[in-house]
Design a protein around this motif. Structure first.
Motif, PDB file in Angstrom:
ATOM      1  N   ARG A   1       0.823  -1.220   0.000  1.00 15.75           N
ATOM      2  CA  ARG A   1       0.000   0.000   0.000  1.00 15.75           C
ATOM      3  C   ARG A   1       0.851   1.262   0.000  1.00 15.75           C
ATOM      4  O   ARG A   1       0.457   2.292  -0.552  1.00 15.75           O
ATOM      5  CB  ARG A   1      -0.929  -0.012   1.215  1.00 15.75           C
ATOM      6  N   ALA A   2       2.035   1.200   0.613  1.00 13.95           N
ATOM      7  CA  ALA A   2       2.880   2.390   0.718  1.00 13.95           C
ATOM      8  C   ALA A   2       3.766   2.598  -0.494  1.00 13.95           C
ATOM      9  O   ALA A   2       4.276   3.711  -0.707  1.00 13.95           O
ATOM     10  CB  ALA A   2       3.753   2.307   1.968  1.00 13.95           C
TER      11      ALA A   2
ATOM     12  N   ASP B   1      -7.805   9.743   2.983  1.00 12.86           N
ATOM     13  CA  ASP B   1      -7.048  10.887   3.508  1.00 12.86           C
ATOM     14  C   ASP B   1      -7.984  11.917   4.137  1.00 12.86           C
ATOM     15  O   ASP B   1      -7.656  12.518   5.174  1.00 12.86           O
ATOM     16  CB  ASP B   1      -6.231  11.531   2.389  1.00 12.86           C
TER      17      ASP B   1
ATOM     18  N   MET C   1       4.282   5.776  -2.635  1.00  6.84           N
ATOM     19  CA  MET C   1       4.940   6.947  -2.068  1.00  6.84           C
ATOM     20  C   MET C   1       6.460   6.840  -2.142  1.00  6.84           C
ATOM     21  O   MET C   1       7.164   7.755  -1.733  1.00  6.84           O
ATOM     22  CB  MET C   1       4.502   7.141  -0.609  1.00  6.84           C
TER      23      MET C   1
ATOM     24  N   LEU D   1      -1.401  10.040   0.701  1.00  9.17           N
ATOM     25  CA  LEU D   1      -1.509   8.673   0.186  1.00  9.17           C
ATOM     26  C   LEU D   1      -2.195   8.666  -1.175  1.00  9.17           C
ATOM     27  O   LEU D   1      -1.787   7.942  -2.088  1.00  9.17           O
ATOM     28  CB  LEU D   1      -2.257   7.796   1.186  1.00  9.17           C
TER      29      LEU D   1
ATOM     30  N   THR E   1       0.232   7.966   7.484  1.00  8.87           N
ATOM     31  CA  THR E   1      -0.739   7.952   6.393  1.00  8.87           C
ATOM     32  C   THR E   1      -1.739   6.806   6.512  1.00  8.87           C
ATOM     33  O   THR E   1      -2.867   6.918   6.045  1.00  8.87           O
ATOM     34  CB  THR E   1      -0.032   7.871   5.026  1.00  8.87           C
TER      35      THR E   1
ATOM     36  N   GLU F   1      -8.398   6.100  -1.668  1.00  7.24           N
ATOM     37  CA  GLU F   1      -7.378   6.800  -0.898  1.00  7.24           C
ATOM     38  C   GLU F   1      -7.691   8.294  -0.782  1.00  7.24           C
ATOM     39  O   GLU F   1      -7.326   8.923   0.223  1.00  7.24           O
ATOM     40  CB  GLU F   1      -5.994   6.574  -1.512  1.00  7.24           C
TER      41      GLU F   1
END
Length: 281
Positions: free
Chosen positions: A45-46, A162, A49, A132, A60, A158
């Protein structure tokens, strides 16, 4: 009008969220050398970034235990680059959607129409204050309709997520407090599933529950109170209001088509076992 944002979320989310439970994703990440479970989730998921640290991921993701995140991030990036993780994730989405929906549905006009509507909705989303979402928005669009749909729903999810974090902070709920409160409501994770999936210990969960009781949001039996229900509705309404841009741009009639089509696809995914049983109330 803002309630349409919540209806869209409920109708569409599983099209993206199926990736977190798909064996194709677990196998793909394992093939990169990532540990199953939390490391694969955090990295998957990250990754949009870039090779960010544990603090960014915890901030996040919000309701995951930062201690749990730090056990996997940034170590995951020494095992697999974000680009490799993203490629594995997209491949898994392709394989999982084909397995659960079938080739006829994948090639259908419904998927193509839904993908175009969802993609158009995302054009109204802006990255301001939404890190995100912004990471995902920088990614290239897939060409195939079912993957275009998956990516568009990911962006919309997302974008709302956020905004939801901003609403939770306005309500003065920490990540674990928000998770504990949500677990008291219909459709939320059970407390056992929430603790396991988000990495919270029994002691940390008990403290969060006590803090909710002190605010009068849950009762002595950890059941949500009227005040807790009211706060939950305030949070969701605020999230709806901050998430309206894509639906206002798409217009009510076409949003309804997207909700209808997405709901049918989500039901097909649910019927195919996209969401494991026993996680939610």
């Amino acid at each position: 009008m803002t309630k349409i944002a919540r209806r869209a979320k409920q109708s569409l989310e599983l099209i993206h969220a199926m990736i977190y439970f798909a064996p194709e994703a677990a196998d793909g990440f394992a093939g990169l050398g990532l540990a199953p479970g939390r490391m694969s989730y955090y990295a998957g998921r990250a990754a949009p970034m870039g090779p960010v640290g544990a603090g960014v991921v915890a901030a996040t993701f919000y309701n995951f235990n930062p201690e749990s995140v730090a056990k996997s991030i940034p170590r995951a990036w020494s095992i697999a680059t974000p680009d490799a993780v993203l490629a594995a994730r997209l491949k898994a989405a392709d394989e999982a959607l084909r397995r659960m929906l079938g080739e006829d549905v994948i090639a259908s006009e419904t998927v193509a129409e839904t993908a175009e509507l969802a993609r158009e909705a995302t054009t109204a989303c802006t990255p301001d204050g939404k890190p995100l979402y912004a990471g995902h928005a920088d990614l290239d669009w897939p060409d195939e309709p079912h993957l275009k749909l998956w990516h568009a729903i990911t962006l919309l999810r997302e974008f709302r997520g956020d905004a939801h974090i901003a609403a939770l902070q306005q309500a003065e709920l920490s990540g674990v407090q928000a998770l504990a409160l949500h677990s008291t409501t219909s459709g939320g994770f059970t407390p056992e599933a929430a603790k396991k999936l988000r990495g919270w210990s029994d002691e940390q969960w008990a403290l969060a529950s006590r803090q909710l009781r002190e605010r009068g949001l849950v009762d002595a039996g950890d059941e949500i109170t009227d005040a807790g229900l009211a706060l939950r509705e305030e949070i969701e309404s605020a999230t709806d209001a901050m998430s309206m841009a894509p639906w206002s741009a798409l217009g009510e009639a076409r949003t309804e088509v997207l909700i209808r089509n997405g709901g049918r696809l989500s039901k097909a995914l649910a019927d195919a076992g996209a969401m494991p049983e026993g996680l939610r109330r």
